[in-house]
Design a protein around this motif. Structure first.
Motif, PDB file in Angstrom:
ATOM      1  N   ARG A 244      -1.304  -1.495  -6.255  1.00 25.49           N
ATOM      2  CA  ARG A 244      -1.778  -1.743  -7.627  1.00 25.49           C
ATOM      3  C   ARG A 244      -1.320  -0.665  -8.601  1.00 25.49           C
ATOM      4  O   ARG A 244      -1.083  -0.947  -9.769  1.00 25.49           O
ATOM      5  CB  ARG A 244      -3.311  -1.810  -7.646  1.00 25.49           C
ATOM      6  CG  ARG A 244      -3.877  -3.052  -6.978  1.00 25.49           C
ATOM      7  CD  ARG A 244      -5.358  -2.916  -6.739  1.00 25.49           C
ATOM      8  NE  ARG A 244      -5.636  -1.752  -5.882  1.00 25.49           N
ATOM      9  CZ  ARG A 244      -6.838  -1.403  -5.461  1.00 25.49           C
ATOM     10  NH1 ARG A 244      -7.895  -2.115  -5.810  1.00 25.49           N
ATOM     11  NH2 ARG A 244      -6.997  -0.345  -4.684  1.00 25.49           N
ATOM     12  N   SER A 245      -1.217   0.585  -8.146  1.00 31.35           N
ATOM     13  CA  SER A 245      -0.996   1.719  -9.061  1.00 31.35           C
ATOM     14  C   SER A 245       0.474   1.877  -9.417  1.00 31.35           C
ATOM     15  O   SER A 245       1.231   2.581  -8.719  1.00 31.35           O
ATOM     16  CB  SER A 245      -1.486   3.007  -8.412  1.00 31.35           C
ATOM     17  OG  SER A 245      -2.737   2.826  -7.821  1.00 31.35           O
TER      18      SER A 245
ATOM     19  N   SER B 236       1.532   3.196  -2.518  1.00 28.38           N
ATOM     20  CA  SER B 236       1.253   4.158  -3.599  1.00 28.38           C
ATOM     21  C   SER B 236       0.627   5.455  -3.091  1.00 28.38           C
ATOM     22  O   SER B 236       0.475   6.410  -3.859  1.00 28.38           O
ATOM     23  CB  SER B 236       0.331   3.513  -4.639  1.00 28.38           C
ATOM     24  OG  SER B 236      -0.906   3.172  -4.046  1.00 28.38           O
TER      25      SER B 236
ATOM     26  N   ASP C 113      -2.012  -6.728  -7.069  1.00 26.92           N
ATOM     27  CA  ASP C 113      -3.340  -6.618  -6.458  1.00 26.92           C
ATOM     28  C   ASP C 113      -3.449  -7.664  -5.339  1.00 26.92           C
ATOM     29  O   ASP C 113      -3.585  -8.858  -5.604  1.00 26.92           O
ATOM     30  CB  ASP C 113      -4.430  -6.846  -7.509  1.00 26.92           C
ATOM     31  CG  ASP C 113      -5.826  -6.677  -6.926  1.00 26.92           C
ATOM     32  OD1 ASP C 113      -5.960  -6.551  -5.686  1.00 26.92           O
ATOM     33  OD2 ASP C 113      -6.788  -6.668  -7.715  1.00 26.92           O
ATOM     34  N   LEU C 114      -3.376  -7.197  -4.098  1.00 29.90           N
ATOM     35  CA  LEU C 114      -3.361  -8.118  -2.953  1.00 29.90           C
ATOM     36  C   LEU C 114      -4.735  -8.718  -2.659  1.00 29.90           C
ATOM     37  O   LEU C 114      -4.859  -9.544  -1.756  1.00 29.90           O
ATOM     38  CB  LEU C 114      -2.814  -7.401  -1.715  1.00 29.90           C
ATOM     39  CG  LEU C 114      -1.323  -7.019  -1.800  1.00 29.90           C
ATOM     40  CD1 LEU C 114      -0.943  -6.122  -0.631  1.00 29.90           C
ATOM     41  CD2 LEU C 114      -0.434  -8.264  -1.820  1.00 29.90           C
TER      42      LEU C 114
ATOM     43  N   ASN D 196       0.762  -2.592   5.284  1.00 25.46           N
ATOM     44  CA  ASN D 196      -0.043  -1.372   5.405  1.00 25.46           C
ATOM     45  C   ASN D 196      -1.281  -1.388   4.510  1.00 25.46           C
ATOM     46  O   ASN D 196      -2.293  -0.772   4.852  1.00 25.46           O
ATOM     47  CB  ASN D 196       0.842  -0.162   5.059  1.00 25.46           C
ATOM     48  CG  ASN D 196       0.028   1.065   4.728  1.00 25.46           C
ATOM     49  OD1 ASN D 196      -0.457   1.768   5.629  1.00 25.46           O
ATOM     50  ND2 ASN D 196      -0.163   1.338   3.444  1.00 25.46           N
TER      51      ASN D 196
ATOM     52  N   GLY E 183       0.832  -1.207   0.000  1.00 20.60           N
ATOM     53  CA  GLY E 183       0.000   0.000   0.000  1.00 20.60           C
ATOM     54  C   GLY E 183       0.859   1.245   0.000  1.00 20.60           C
ATOM     55  O   GLY E 183       0.535   2.252   0.640  1.00 20.60           O
TER      56      GLY E 183
ATOM     57  N   TYR F 222     -14.777  -4.101   8.199  1.00 14.45           N
ATOM     58  CA  TYR F 222     -13.520  -3.351   8.392  1.00 14.45           C
ATOM     59  C   TYR F 222     -13.074  -3.432   9.852  1.00 14.45           C
ATOM     60  O   TYR F 222     -11.907  -3.741  10.147  1.00 14.45           O
ATOM     61  CB  TYR F 222     -13.695  -1.891   7.967  1.00 14.45           C
ATOM     62  CG  TYR F 222     -12.450  -1.072   8.190  1.00 14.45           C
ATOM     63  CD1 TYR F 222     -11.349  -1.222   7.345  1.00 14.45           C
ATOM     64  CD2 TYR F 222     -12.351  -0.181   9.266  1.00 14.45           C
ATOM     65  CE1 TYR F 222     -10.178  -0.487   7.562  1.00 14.45           C
ATOM     66  CE2 TYR F 222     -11.193   0.548   9.478  1.00 14.45           C
ATOM     67  CZ  TYR F 222     -10.114   0.396   8.625  1.00 14.45           C
ATOM     68  OH  TYR F 222      -8.955   1.116   8.854  1.00 14.45           O
TER      69      TYR F 222
ATOM     70  N   LYS G 167      -9.592  -5.220  11.460  1.00 18.99           N
ATOM     71  CA  LYS G 167      -8.571  -4.525  12.251  1.00 18.99           C
ATOM     72  C   LYS G 167      -8.408  -5.166  13.631  1.00 18.99           C
ATOM     73  O   LYS G 167      -7.314  -5.152  14.210  1.00 18.99           O
ATOM     74  CB  LYS G 167      -8.911  -3.038  12.349  1.00 18.99           C
ATOM     75  CG  LYS G 167      -8.814  -2.325  10.997  1.00 18.99           C
ATOM     76  CD  LYS G 167      -7.422  -2.481  10.397  1.00 18.99           C
ATOM     77  CE  LYS G 167      -7.298  -1.987   8.973  1.00 18.99           C
ATOM     78  NZ  LYS G 167      -5.952  -2.157   8.398  1.00 18.99           N
TER      79      LYS G 167
ATOM     80  N   LEU H 242      -0.818   6.534   4.169  1.00 21.13           N
ATOM     81  CA  LEU H 242       0.154   6.209   5.216  1.00 21.13           C
ATOM     82  C   LEU H 242       1.319   5.385   4.677  1.00 21.13           C
ATOM     83  O   LEU H 242       2.454   5.544   5.129  1.00 21.13           O
ATOM     84  CB  LEU H 242      -0.541   5.437   6.348  1.00 21.13           C
ATOM     85  CG  LEU H 242      -1.625   6.187   7.126  1.00 21.13           C
ATOM     86  CD1 LEU H 242      -2.291   5.256   8.137  1.00 21.13           C
ATOM     87  CD2 LEU H 242      -1.025   7.389   7.836  1.00 21.13           C
TER      88      LEU H 242
HETATM   89  N1  LIG Z   1      -5.908   6.890   7.405  1.00 24.97           N
HETATM   90  C1  LIG Z   1      -6.349   6.586   8.607  1.00 24.97           C
HETATM   91  O1  LIG Z   1      -6.847   7.453   9.352  1.00 24.97           O
HETATM   92  C2  LIG Z   1      -6.236   5.191   9.141  1.00 24.97           C
HETATM   93  C3  LIG Z   1      -6.606   4.928  10.445  1.00 24.97           C
HETATM   94  C4  LIG Z   1      -6.470   3.656  10.951  1.00 24.97           C
HETATM   95  C5  LIG Z   1      -5.956   2.651  10.161  1.00 24.97           C
HETATM   96  N2  LIG Z   1      -5.597   2.904   8.878  1.00 24.97           N
HETATM   97  C6  LIG Z   1      -5.063   1.807   8.083  1.00 24.97           C
HETATM   98  O2  LIG Z   1      -3.855   2.224   7.514  1.00 24.97           O
HETATM   99  C7  LIG Z   1      -3.673   1.613   6.242  1.00 24.97           C
HETATM  100  C8  LIG Z   1      -3.458   2.687   5.202  1.00 24.97           C
HETATM  101  O3  LIG Z   1      -4.552   3.560   5.231  1.00 24.97           O
HETATM  102  P1  LIG Z   1      -4.593   4.900   4.344  1.00 24.97           P
HETATM  103  O4  LIG Z   1      -5.540   5.818   5.011  1.00 24.97           O
HETATM  104  O5  LIG Z   1      -3.214   5.348   4.052  1.00 24.97           O
HETATM  105  O6  LIG Z   1      -5.318   4.335   3.042  1.00 24.97           O
HETATM  106  P2  LIG Z   1      -5.239   4.856   1.534  1.00 24.97           P
HETATM  107  O7  LIG Z   1      -4.771   6.265   1.467  1.00 24.97           O
HETATM  108  O8  LIG Z   1      -6.569   4.506   0.924  1.00 24.97           O
HETATM  109  O9  LIG Z   1      -4.131   3.919   0.910  1.00 24.97           O
HETATM  110  C9  LIG Z   1      -4.338   2.537   0.858  1.00 24.97           C
HETATM  111  C10 LIG Z   1      -3.159   1.879   0.198  1.00 24.97           C
HETATM  112  O10 LIG Z   1      -3.461   0.482   0.091  1.00 24.97           O
HETATM  113  C11 LIG Z   1      -3.324   0.094  -1.261  1.00 24.97           C
HETATM  114  N3  LIG Z   1      -4.281  -0.940  -1.623  1.00 24.97           N
HETATM  115  C12 LIG Z   1      -5.630  -0.909  -1.497  1.00 24.97           C
HETATM  116  N4  LIG Z   1      -6.162  -2.013  -2.025  1.00 24.97           N
HETATM  117  C13 LIG Z   1      -5.128  -2.759  -2.509  1.00 24.97           C
HETATM  118  C14 LIG Z   1      -5.039  -3.989  -3.195  1.00 24.97           C
HETATM  119  N5  LIG Z   1      -6.125  -4.699  -3.550  1.00 24.97           N
HETATM  120  N6  LIG Z   1      -3.819  -4.476  -3.527  1.00 24.97           N
HETATM  121  C15 LIG Z   1      -2.707  -3.765  -3.220  1.00 24.97           C
HETATM  122  N7  LIG Z   1      -2.725  -2.583  -2.571  1.00 24.97           N
HETATM  123  C16 LIG Z   1      -3.937  -2.079  -2.236  1.00 24.97           C
HETATM  124  C17 LIG Z   1      -3.564   1.367  -2.083  1.00 24.97           C
HETATM  125  O11 LIG Z   1      -2.868   1.312  -3.307  1.00 24.97           O
HETATM  126  P3  LIG Z   1      -3.522   1.034  -4.753  1.00 24.97           P
HETATM  127  O12 LIG Z   1      -4.882   1.670  -4.768  1.00 24.97           O
HETATM  128  O13 LIG Z   1      -2.524   1.652  -5.678  1.00 24.97           O
HETATM  129  O14 LIG Z   1      -3.546  -0.447  -4.879  1.00 24.97           O
HETATM  130  C18 LIG Z   1      -2.918   2.427  -1.198  1.00 24.97           C
HETATM  131  O15 LIG Z   1      -1.537   2.493  -1.454  1.00 24.97           O
HETATM  132  C19 LIG Z   1      -4.915   0.756   6.003  1.00 24.97           C
HETATM  133  O16 LIG Z   1      -4.645  -0.566   6.379  1.00 24.97           O
HETATM  134  C20 LIG Z   1      -5.941   1.402   6.917  1.00 24.97           C
HETATM  135  O17 LIG Z   1      -6.939   0.498   7.305  1.00 24.97           O
HETATM  136  C21 LIG Z   1      -5.730   4.154   8.359  1.00 24.97           C
END
Ligand SMILES: NC(=O)c1ccc[n+]([C@@H]2O[C@H](COP(=O)([O-])OP(=O)(O)OC[C@H]3O[C@@H](n4cnc5c(N)ncnc54)[C@H](OP(=O)(O)O)[C@@H]3O)[C@@H](O)[C@H]2O)c1
Length: 182
Positions: free
Chosen positions: A36-37, A13, A62-63, A89, A11, A154, A158, A16
């Motif tokens: 993926r991107s 791309s 694509d995970l 991540n 993740g 979700y 977690k 976080l």
């Molecule tokens: N942001 C928050 O406030 C928050 C809070 C608690 C926990 N988290 C956790 O932290 C992590 C990152 O969150 P984020 O907010 O940074 O999310 P985000 O901005 O939506 O980024 C998600 C990342 O995961 C990748 N991803 C999604 N589906 C995928 C797939 N099928 N195969 C491979 N990669 C995939 C996306 O890349 P592609 O689309 O390029 O594949 C992207 O790089 C997640 O596990 C989320 O649950 C986030």
């Protein structure tokens, strides 16, 4: 080949994952960036190599595909790399009542948030234990601490990540390998 420690970040791309990759690069880690991107991964690779003089590689994957983690593992073996830090991540959420939810999106969520994380851990931790050195960082959430109506799957994923990580951290005590839930 570089003598730096190497981290695998899923993740990477955006969000976080990209920020964690930036922190690791600033600390001198070489990186394998997975998401993926591909264009976003390539842009981050160039940014980090230019800013920090480390070596970064992109692996688009694509995970949500069954056994996608095996492709990542094969990529690492094929490129002759050793992973010192695994950052699980990649993850996503969805909202709405479960009984009306799109089944495939819920299934993919479990596949990415849970199964891929678990399989990557199963594949990459044994060589760390053998070397008596390594770390895994798993992205959980405050969502792990309660049930989440309208985001039930979700929140459950977690909670899994937190429970799994805490158990592994205990199992691996004294091996030189740490597991941390963020
Ligand atoms: N942001 C928050 O406030 C928050 C809070 C608690 C926990 N988290 C956790 O932290 C992590 C990152 O969150 P984020 O907010 O940074 O999310 P985000 O901005 O939506 O980024 C998600 C990342 O995961 C990748 N991803 C999604 N589906 C995928 C797939 N099928 N195969 C491979 N990669 C995939 C996306 O890349 P592609 O689309 O390029 O594949 C992207 O790089 C997640 O596990 C989320 O649950 C986030």
């Amino acid at each position: 080949m570089s003598e730096n420690l190497r981290a695998l970040v899923t993740g990477a791309s955006g969000g976080l994952g990209a920020e964690i990759a930036r922190v690791l690069a600033s600390e001198g880690f070489d990186l394998l960036l997975v998401a993926r991107s591909e264009p976003k991964l390539q842009a981050l690779k160039v940014e980090l190599e230019t800013a920090h003089g480390i070596e970064a590689q992109a692996f688009p994957c694509d995970l949500s595909r069954e056994d996608a983690a095996l492709d990542v593992y094969d990529c690492v073996l094929g490129r002759g790399m050793c992973i010192d830090a695994l950052v699980n991540n990649a993850g996503f959420g969805d909202s709405g009542v479960f009984h009306e939810a799109d089944w495939f999106r819920q299934r993919d969520m479990v596949q990415v948030n849970v199964i891929a994380l678990m399989q990557l851990t199963r594949l990459f931790v044994p060589p760390m234990v053998k070397r008596r050195c390594g770390m895994a960082l798993n992205l959980s959430s405050v969502a792990a601490f309660s049930a989440g109506p309208y985001m039930s799957v979700y929140y459950a994923t977690k909670a899994y990540v937190l429970s799994f990580s805490e158990a592994l951290a205990e199992e691996l005590r004294g091996t030189g390998v740490t597991v941390t839930a963020l």
